[in-house]
Design an enzyme around this catalytic site. Structure first.
Site, PDB file in Angstrom:
ATOM      1  N   ARG A 137       0.960  -1.475   0.027  1.00  0.00           N
ATOM      2  CA  ARG A 137      -0.038   0.028   0.012  1.00  0.00           C
ATOM      3  C   ARG A 137       0.837   1.083  -0.001  1.00  0.00           C
ATOM      4  O   ARG A 137       0.270   2.366   0.346  1.00  0.00           O
ATOM      5  CB  ARG A 137      -0.823   0.167   1.221  1.00  0.00           C
ATOM      6  CG  ARG A 137      -1.881  -1.071   1.299  1.00  0.00           C
ATOM      7  CD  ARG A 137      -2.674  -1.165   0.060  1.00  0.00           C
ATOM      8  NE  ARG A 137      -3.895  -2.021   0.063  1.00  0.00           N
ATOM      9  CZ  ARG A 137      -3.701  -3.413  -0.648  1.00  0.00           C
ATOM     10  NH1 ARG A 137      -2.784  -3.553  -1.429  1.00  0.00           N
ATOM     11  NH2 ARG A 137      -4.929  -3.944  -0.544  1.00  0.00           N
ATOM     12  N   LEU A 138       2.057   1.124  -0.410  1.00  0.00           N
ATOM     13  CA  LEU A 138       3.006   2.227  -0.488  1.00  0.00           C
ATOM     14  C   LEU A 138       3.024   2.694  -1.917  1.00  0.00           C
ATOM     15  O   LEU A 138       3.801   2.698  -2.636  1.00  0.00           O
ATOM     16  CB  LEU A 138       4.231   2.015  -0.012  1.00  0.00           C
ATOM     17  CG  LEU A 138       4.419   1.517   1.586  1.00  0.00           C
ATOM     18  CD1 LEU A 138       5.907   1.168   1.834  1.00  0.00           C
ATOM     19  CD2 LEU A 138       3.999   2.721   2.343  1.00  0.00           C
TER      20      LEU A 138
END
Length: 224
Positions: A202-203
């Protein structure tokens, strides 16, 4: 009620997870302008993305009191001047834009773990441009623009079908259909355009072009 008649529980949305791609988006890869970068990604979406309608976008508007509404429409043209879509000028979106011209466009290219978010100001296209596009629409879609009083309440589907049948009889296939006076385009002149690339853990990569007063663009990275 037997076990066979029981309605199965819906899947748990909190348990739905997809792992996004490792490849990201860096500042050095970006085009000089957001429209050039959009053209790159749009070409990939149309040719590689396995998308049903890559030109589908969510148009979000708000009325004079700030009450929002969203709907999916189709992008029909884009260039350095902006992003163009067409609609009934009596529709909710058009009435919102008459009161508040600020708009957001979202291209949700899920299969590529990509989004493009355009924020800007919407203005009506000229009648000549509207008429030129209207002539390219299929005959049935031209009739549909007349038959539908978009966003208004109607009693039954039969009423809509009857209105279309009457128009089909008046303007048979091959006969020119006039452009409805209350139908036309909006061009969204971008003030900011964000390119969102899904990444692992989720970066995500989020790079946003922001318009400067001199006509240039500033690029900034947003935290995911």
């Amino acid at each position: 009620m037997t076990d066979e008649d029981a309605v199965p529980a819906p899947p748990d949305p909190a348990a739905m997870r997809k792992h996004y791609r490792a490849e990201g988006l860096s500042e050095t890869e970006l085009a000089a302008t957001p429209v050039e970068q959009f053209a790159r990604w749009f070409k990939q979406a149309a040719t590689e993305g396995r998308l049903f309608e890559p030109n589908a976008m969510v148009v979000s508007t708000a009325d004079a009191e700030g009450r929002p509404s969203s709907r999916t429409v189709l992008l029909k043209h884009f260039d350095d001047a902006g992003f163009v879509f067409y609609t009934n000028y009596d529709s909710r979106k058009a009435r919102d834009l008459a009161e508040n011209p600020y708009v957001s466009l979202l291209f949700p290219w899920y299969t590529m773990a990509r989004q493009v978010i355009v924020t800007g100001i919407a203005r009506r296209t000229g009648r000549d441009e509207t008429a030129a596009y209207f002539r390219t629409r299929p005959h049935g879609s031209q009739l549909g623009a007349w038959a539908s009083a978009q966003s208004t309440v109607i009693a039954t589907r039969a009423d809509l079908d009857a209105a279309y049948a009457e128009l089909a009889a008046r303007y048979p296939e091959g006969e020119q259909v006039p452009v409805p006076p209350n139908w036309g385009g909006f061009r969204v002149a971008p003030q900011a355009v964000e390119f969102w690339q899904g990444r692992e853990n989720r970066l995500h990569d989020r790079l946003r072009y922001v318009a400067e007063q001199d006509g240039s663009w500033r690029v900034e990275r947003l935290s995911p």
